[in-house]
Design an enzyme around this catalytic site. Structure first.
Site, mmCIF file in Angstrom:
data_model
loop_
_atom_site.group_PDB
_atom_site.id
_atom_site.type_symbol
_atom_site.label_atom_id
_atom_site.label_comp_id
_atom_site.label_asym_id
_atom_site.label_seq_id
_atom_site.Cartn_x
_atom_site.Cartn_y
_atom_site.Cartn_z
ATOM 1 N N HIS A 53 -39.400 -73.981 -71.278
ATOM 2 C CA HIS A 53 -40.556 -73.708 -72.130
ATOM 3 C C HIS A 53 -41.033 -72.286 -71.858
ATOM 4 O O HIS A 53 -40.797 -71.721 -70.780
ATOM 5 C CB HIS A 53 -41.683 -74.690 -71.843
ATOM 6 C CG HIS A 53 -41.404 -76.081 -72.313
ATOM 7 N ND1 HIS A 53 -42.386 -77.050 -72.401
ATOM 8 C CD2 HIS A 53 -40.266 -76.690 -72.720
ATOM 9 C CE1 HIS A 53 -41.859 -78.177 -72.847
ATOM 10 N NE2 HIS A 53 -40.568 -77.985 -73.040
ATOM 11 N N GLU A 55 -43.890 -71.048 -71.076
ATOM 12 C CA GLU A 55 -44.738 -70.893 -69.895
ATOM 13 C C GLU A 55 -43.905 -70.857 -68.612
ATOM 14 O O GLU A 55 -44.131 -70.025 -67.729
ATOM 15 C CB GLU A 55 -45.740 -72.048 -69.778
ATOM 16 C CG GLU A 55 -46.642 -72.233 -70.967
ATOM 17 C CD GLU A 55 -46.116 -73.255 -71.970
ATOM 18 O OE1 GLU A 55 -44.929 -73.173 -72.357
ATOM 19 O OE2 GLU A 55 -46.888 -74.128 -72.367
ATOM 20 N N CYS A 83 -47.901 -78.385 -72.340
ATOM 21 C CA CYS A 83 -47.572 -79.805 -72.186
ATOM 22 C C CYS A 83 -47.830 -80.206 -70.727
ATOM 23 O O CYS A 83 -48.093 -79.352 -69.875
ATOM 24 C CB CYS A 83 -46.113 -80.035 -72.558
ATOM 25 S SG CYS A 83 -44.933 -79.355 -71.354
ATOM 26 N N CYS A 86 -45.647 -78.261 -68.113
ATOM 27 C CA CYS A 86 -46.071 -76.876 -67.923
ATOM 28 C C CYS A 86 -47.429 -76.801 -67.230
ATOM 29 O O CYS A 86 -47.645 -75.932 -66.378
ATOM 30 C CB CYS A 86 -46.102 -76.143 -69.258
ATOM 31 S SG CYS A 86 -44.454 -75.904 -69.957
#
Length: 149
Positions: A53, A55, A83, A86
């Site tokens: 992801h 992040e 999410c 993360c």
């Protein structure tokens, strides 16, 4: 225009890069003392990695740059509310401040569906601010998913 808006515009540029690569358009960057420490954009498809992801990739890049996984005093800017995966990584990295654009009512973990970044059970809590350039961030995601239907 606030400095948060400026940094979020950079995150939007990174999100556009993800979209150009066929990924869900989310971009992120880690900033400390007005210096970008790391950047990332969604790449789970390209990297065949469910943890890729924006992040996570931004924090990995920042940690390599500073030589420490702890990123205290840093701000993470991301175009979509993180999410749960993360959010836990953000807390573990000791990010001081989280600034995000679009809210994610289905799986957002910074105040929408969950609030992991401020959970008292964790040993570090993150100051989270949502809704920065939310219209632009949300529009990018809506266009992406509309084009997939």
């Amino acid at each position: 225009m606030s400095r948060d808006d400026d940094w979020m515009r950079r995150a939007l540029e990174l999100a556009a890069r993800a979209e150009a690569e066929g990924e869900v358009p989310v971009g992120a960057l880690v900033v400390r003392d007005e210096q970008v420490l790391g950047e990332g954009w969604n790449q789970p498809v390209a990297l065949r990695d469910p943890t890729a992801h924006a992040e996570i990739l931004a924090m990995r890049s920042a940690a390599l740059k500073v030589g420490d996984y702890r990123l205290g005093g840093a701000t993470l800017y991301v175009t979509l509310e993180p999410c749960p995966m993360c959010a836990a990584a953000i807390a573990h990295a000791r990010i001081g401040r989280l600034v995000f654009g679009a809210w994610d009512p289905r799986q957002g973990a910074a105040g929408s569906a969950f609030n992991l970044v401020s959970a008292p059970e964790l040993n570090h809590r993150v100051d989270a601010y949502g809704g920065v350039l939310s219209e632009e961030c949300g529009a990018l995601l809506k266009r992406f998913f509309a084009s997939r239907r």
